[in-house]
Design a protein around this motif. Structure first.
Motif, PDB file in Angstrom:
ATOM      1  N   VAL A   1      -6.007  12.584   0.875  1.00 63.78           N
ATOM      2  CA  VAL A   1      -4.893  11.726   0.243  1.00 63.78           C
ATOM      3  C   VAL A   1      -5.241  10.286   0.021  1.00 63.78           C
ATOM      4  O   VAL A   1      -4.761   9.580  -0.482  1.00 63.78           O
ATOM      5  CB  VAL A   1      -3.882  11.992   1.038  1.00 63.78           C
ATOM      6  CG1 VAL A   1      -3.133  13.351   0.970  1.00 63.78           C
ATOM      7  CG2 VAL A   1      -3.545  11.352   2.348  1.00 63.78           C
TER       8      VAL A   1
ATOM      9  N   PRO B   1       2.243   4.610  -8.013  1.00 71.19           N
ATOM     10  CA  PRO B   1       3.245   5.685  -8.149  1.00 71.19           C
ATOM     11  C   PRO B   1       3.534   6.513  -6.554  1.00 71.19           C
ATOM     12  O   PRO B   1       2.558   6.533  -5.803  1.00 71.19           O
ATOM     13  CB  PRO B   1       2.734   6.736  -8.943  1.00 71.19           C
ATOM     14  CG  PRO B   1       1.301   6.306  -9.391  1.00 71.19           C
ATOM     15  CD  PRO B   1       1.224   4.935  -8.856  1.00 71.19           C
ATOM     16  N   ALA B   2       4.677   7.210  -6.528  1.00 69.24           N
ATOM     17  CA  ALA B   2       4.773   7.968  -5.415  1.00 69.24           C
ATOM     18  C   ALA B   2       3.671   9.028  -5.169  1.00 69.24           C
ATOM     19  O   ALA B   2       2.968   9.356  -6.114  1.00 69.24           O
ATOM     20  CB  ALA B   2       6.235   8.811  -5.610  1.00 69.24           C
ATOM     21  N   ASN B   3       3.406   9.165  -3.740  1.00 63.73           N
ATOM     22  CA  ASN B   3       2.201  10.239  -3.358  1.00 63.73           C
ATOM     23  C   ASN B   3       0.951   9.645  -3.650  1.00 63.73           C
ATOM     24  O   ASN B   3      -0.116  10.496  -3.640  1.00 63.73           O
ATOM     25  CB  ASN B   3       2.363  11.402  -4.099  1.00 63.73           C
ATOM     26  CG  ASN B   3       3.720  12.148  -3.468  1.00 63.73           C
ATOM     27  OD1 ASN B   3       4.046  12.222  -2.389  1.00 63.73           O
ATOM     28  ND2 ASN B   3       4.055  13.039  -4.446  1.00 63.73           N
ATOM     29  N   SER B   4       0.550   8.271  -3.976  1.00 60.53           N
ATOM     30  CA  SER B   4      -0.540   7.929  -4.183  1.00 60.53           C
ATOM     31  C   SER B   4      -1.380   7.318  -2.674  1.00 60.53           C
ATOM     32  O   SER B   4      -2.381   7.012  -2.719  1.00 60.53           O
ATOM     33  CB  SER B   4      -0.662   6.620  -4.943  1.00 60.53           C
ATOM     34  OG  SER B   4       0.084   5.715  -4.954  1.00 60.53           O
ATOM     35  N   GLY B   5      -0.538   7.671  -1.644  1.00 58.47           N
ATOM     36  CA  GLY B   5      -1.368   7.296  -0.315  1.00 58.47           C
ATOM     37  C   GLY B   5      -0.991   6.103   0.211  1.00 58.47           C
ATOM     38  O   GLY B   5      -1.476   5.664   1.378  1.00 58.47           O
ATOM     39  N   LYS B   6       0.126   5.207  -0.156  1.00 63.50           N
ATOM     40  CA  LYS B   6       0.287   4.078   0.226  1.00 63.50           C
ATOM     41  C   LYS B   6       0.866   4.044   1.662  1.00 63.50           C
ATOM     42  O   LYS B   6       0.394   3.357   2.860  1.00 63.50           O
ATOM     43  CB  LYS B   6       1.586   3.353  -0.679  1.00 63.50           C
ATOM     44  CG  LYS B   6       1.087   3.332  -2.220  1.00 63.50           C
ATOM     45  CD  LYS B   6       2.041   2.569  -3.041  1.00 63.50           C
ATOM     46  CE  LYS B   6       3.437   3.437  -3.267  1.00 63.50           C
ATOM     47  NZ  LYS B   6       3.553   4.679  -3.736  1.00 63.50           N
ATOM     48  N   THR B   7       2.063   4.937   1.955  1.00 62.74           N
ATOM     49  CA  THR B   7       2.381   5.214   3.266  1.00 62.74           C
ATOM     50  C   THR B   7       1.358   5.566   4.529  1.00 62.74           C
ATOM     51  O   THR B   7       1.343   5.153   5.343  1.00 62.74           O
ATOM     52  CB  THR B   7       3.608   6.098   3.315  1.00 62.74           C
ATOM     53  OG1 THR B   7       4.819   5.476   2.442  1.00 62.74           O
ATOM     54  CG2 THR B   7       4.224   6.339   4.639  1.00 62.74           C
ATOM     55  N   THR B   8       0.627   6.467   3.948  1.00 65.71           N
ATOM     56  CA  THR B   8      -0.547   6.981   4.854  1.00 65.71           C
ATOM     57  C   THR B   8      -1.412   5.762   5.024  1.00 65.71           C
ATOM     58  O   THR B   8      -1.811   5.795   6.342  1.00 65.71           O
ATOM     59  CB  THR B   8      -1.266   8.007   3.989  1.00 65.71           C
ATOM     60  OG1 THR B   8      -0.455   9.227   3.659  1.00 65.71           O
ATOM     61  CG2 THR B   8      -2.608   8.905   4.869  1.00 65.71           C
TER      62      THR B   8
HETATM   63  N1  LIG Z   1       2.795  14.481   7.244  1.00 64.29           N
HETATM   64  C1  LIG Z   1       2.570  14.736   6.032  1.00 64.29           C
HETATM   65  N2  LIG Z   1       1.962  15.909   5.875  1.00 64.29           N
HETATM   66  C2  LIG Z   1       1.244  16.529   4.856  1.00 64.29           C
HETATM   67  N3  LIG Z   1       1.329  16.010   3.898  1.00 64.29           N
HETATM   68  C3  LIG Z   1       1.690  14.759   3.535  1.00 64.29           C
HETATM   69  C4  LIG Z   1       2.393  14.212   4.832  1.00 64.29           C
HETATM   70  N4  LIG Z   1       2.504  12.813   4.577  1.00 64.29           N
HETATM   71  C5  LIG Z   1       2.315  12.573   3.411  1.00 64.29           C
HETATM   72  N5  LIG Z   1       1.646  13.581   2.591  1.00 64.29           N
HETATM   73  C6  LIG Z   1       1.119  13.829   1.299  1.00 64.29           C
HETATM   74  O1  LIG Z   1       0.258  12.916   1.441  1.00 64.29           O
HETATM   75  C7  LIG Z   1       0.086  12.241   0.134  1.00 64.29           C
HETATM   76  C8  LIG Z   1       0.264  10.809   0.164  1.00 64.29           C
HETATM   77  O2  LIG Z   1       1.514  10.571   0.660  1.00 64.29           O
HETATM   78  P1  LIG Z   1       2.147   9.115   0.970  1.00 64.29           P
HETATM   79  O3  LIG Z   1       1.062   8.438   1.545  1.00 64.29           O
HETATM   80  O4  LIG Z   1       3.410   9.233   1.359  1.00 64.29           O
HETATM   81  O5  LIG Z   1       2.210   8.259  -0.397  1.00 64.29           O
HETATM   82  P2  LIG Z   1       3.282   7.212  -0.985  1.00 64.29           P
HETATM   83  O6  LIG Z   1       3.659   6.385   0.247  1.00 64.29           O
HETATM   84  O7  LIG Z   1       2.428   6.339  -1.776  1.00 64.29           O
HETATM   85  O8  LIG Z   1       4.219   7.739  -1.745  1.00 64.29           O
HETATM   86  C9  LIG Z   1       1.040  13.095  -0.886  1.00 64.29           C
HETATM   87  O9  LIG Z   1       0.726  13.745  -1.507  1.00 64.29           O
HETATM   88  C10 LIG Z   1       1.718  13.499   0.329  1.00 64.29           C
HETATM   89  O10 LIG Z   1       2.527  14.704  -0.231  1.00 64.29           O
END
Ligand SMILES: Nc1ncnc2c1ncn2[C@@H]1O[C@H](COP(=O)(O)OP(=O)(O)O)[C@@H](O)[C@H]1O
Ligand SMILES: [Mg+2]
Lengths: 250, 285
Positions: free
Chosen positions: A19, A38-45
């Protein structure tokens, strides 16, 4: 300017699925770096990797290195790392205790303050820093669950200031807030910049342009572009960046 | 088919549900009121509660059986509560989610469903005979604890789970260690749930005979236990033998014994309710 954080070839995976893909970023001391995308681009990760909150998740794995002041954070003790890199979550999460206790909770356990008068002084100082003091000074002992969402979010910032970190990570801190609360949170962030290094993830492109020195654009786990905020917004080098900030997708 | 008007069918279903409730409650209330009605004279003569039994239990009181039951309950709580909560904390907060952990969790759930007589025989084999503790308070307490542990672990785990995960993250993100997070955030918010569940389950064992039958119980002892290696009389078993093995005994004495057992169970349930109300009121989320 000194590099505060250096990210080298960082890749992150959930259940072996990539991710975040070979990320390289330098973050300067006392700058605000915005991350948009955009959402799901890995920012939170990315943020949760920086303070190793994700290390508790068994599905998560990573490769690469991150240095904080030239020390590899993956070799550091997690508690002392998180004391140095504070994090504000997307939703305000006050702890189930009073406003006062929310602030002194961690400093007491980390032996930052001991006696009551130091605690009082600290509570007043950090609440003033986030412009919350006047709103709550008469009810410091009432539950932190009972104040409004915007106030809770500023309390959570105050709580981080109380442990005196070096870096603060903000994960879309205003996504659930009204414009006035948002303005107050942004105001605190700009004030904090003098003392702290800030990474701000935001889904609000205008917010990034208002508060940050540098902006990075993430898309589907890749860093597409990073530049000084003014330059990135006026003349983006990549087509995707331009499309995103002008609202053509995402 | 007859088509009922919505109003009427609403009324009928309401009535049926009400009847079901009445059916569920009435037998319980009947049992309690009969026991109280028939046992109250002897019970409130107090002598019955404070004297030793005499004359082949035809006279005197049930004092040693009360003491025996209370002793077993209290020691069991003190033994199994810390172990059970500790195991629950480990399983819920620390254990990695792998095959071994999943198997442990599964077997705990299953152990909670094993019939109590099986625990009784287990206690007889292990504690009474193999460890040579004899038929004694300690053997009974150990057996009860083994039987209670799965229940305590299961209730404690669900109480721990009910504390939102976000609170843990918020605390950890401030540099607070995992153990301090458990100690100051998770446990204080889970304790009411744990205590309520545990007291209710212990109230249940107050009435158990099967696990104690071969491990702790005496038919009759003329004295109170001197140490944990002594046998004890207990209320449920005493109730059983007076009702079935001793002819000519006054029925009111039997009912008064049941009254006492009922009082112990109700008191514990009452304590559980008080704890729950108290913590609900003080809960901040
Ligand atoms: N705890 C988790 N377990 C499995 N997949 C995750 C988890 N958290 C996020 N993801 C996946 O990792 C990708 C990046 O998520 P995230 O970092 O939350 O993106 P953002 O914050 O940019 O929206 C997404 O496809 C999401 O579905
Ligand atoms: Mg996110």
């Amino acid at each position: 300017m000194v590099n505060k954080i250096k990210v080298k070839n960082l890749s992150c995976y959930y259940n072996k699925q990539c991710v975040l893909n070979s990320l390289n970023i330098n973050i300067l001391q006392h700058e605000i770096l915005s991350i948009i995308g955009p959402a799901n681009s890995g920012k939170t990760t990315f943020l949760r990797t920086l303070n190793r909150m994700n290390d508790l998740n068994v599905n998560y794995s990573r490769k690469g290195e991150i240095y904080l002041d030239n020390n590899n954070i993956f070799f550091m003790n997690m508690e002392s790392l998180r004391k140095r890199i504070g994090m504000l979550f997307e939703m305000p999460i006050p702890l189930p205790m009073s406003i006062y206790d929310n602030i002194v909770y961690a400093p007491k356990l980390l032996n930052i303050v001991s006696n009551k008068s130091d605690q009082d002084a600290m509570v007043e100082k950090v609440l003033k820093n986030v412009s919350l003091w006047n709103e709550v000074k008469d009810r410091l002992n009432s539950s932190a669950m009972k104040i409004s969402g915007g106030q809770q979010q500023r309390l959570c910032i105050a709580r981080i200031l109380a442990i005196n970190p070096e870096v603060i990570l903000f994960d879309e801190p205003c996504s659930g807030l009204d414009p006035i609360s948002t303005a107050k949170v942004e105001e605190s962030m700009i004030r904090l910049k003098q003392k702290y290094t800030i990474v701000l993830v935001t889904n609000n492109v205008k917010q990034a342009s208002r508060v940050s020195d540098k902006t990075a654009f993430f898309l589907m786990g890749k860093l597409i572009e990073i530049n000084e905020t003014g330059k990135l917004f006026i003349s983006p080098q990549k087509k995707q960046t331009g499309d995103y900030i002008t609202g053509r997708f995402g | 088919m007859i088509k009922l008007s919505p109003r009427l069918s609403q009324k009928i279903s309401y009535l049926l549900l009400f009847l079901a409730t009445v059916l569920a409650i009435v037998p319980g209330l009947l049992i309690i009121s009969i026991i109280i009605a028939k046992g109250k004279d002897v019970f409130f003569a107090w002598d019955f509660l404070t004297l030793m039994p005499i004359n082949g239990m035809l006279d005197g009181g049930i004092f040693p059986a009360i003491i025996g039951t209370l002793l077993l309950i209290i020691i069991t709580i003190f033994l199994s509560l810390p172990i059970g909560i500790g195991a629950a904390i480990y399983l819920n907060e620390y254990a990695k989610d792998n095959l071994l952990t999943r198997m442990i969790k599964l077997s705990i759930v299953n152990l909670a469903g094993v019939p109590s007589i099986v625990y009784g025989l287990f206690g007889l084999g292990i504690f009474v005979m193999y460890l040579k503790l004899g038929v004694s308070i300690i053997a009974g307490v150990l057996t009860l604890s083994v039987m209670e542990l799965p229940v305590i672990i299961t209730t404690s785990r669900s109480a721990l789970k009910s504390v939102p995960y976000l609170f843990r993250e918020a605390s950890l993100s401030l540099g607070v260690s995992r153990w301090d997070t458990i100690k100051y955030i998770v446990l204080p918010n889970a304790i009411p749930g744990i205590l309520t569940g545990v007291i209710l389950s212990i109230a249940r064992i107050a009435g158990e005979t099967a696990p104690l039958l071969f491990t702790a119980v005496a038919f009759y002892t003329p004295y109170l236990p001197h140490s944990i290696y002594d046998q004890v009389m207990i209320l449920p078993y005493h109730l059983y033998i007076t009702a079935t093995q001793i002819p000519n005994i006054g029925k009111d004495r039997i009912f008064a014994t049941a009254f006492m057992l009922l009082m112990i169970v109700l008191t514990m349930n009452f304590i559980a309710i008080i704890i729950r109300i108290y913590f609900r009121k003080n809960r901040k989320w």
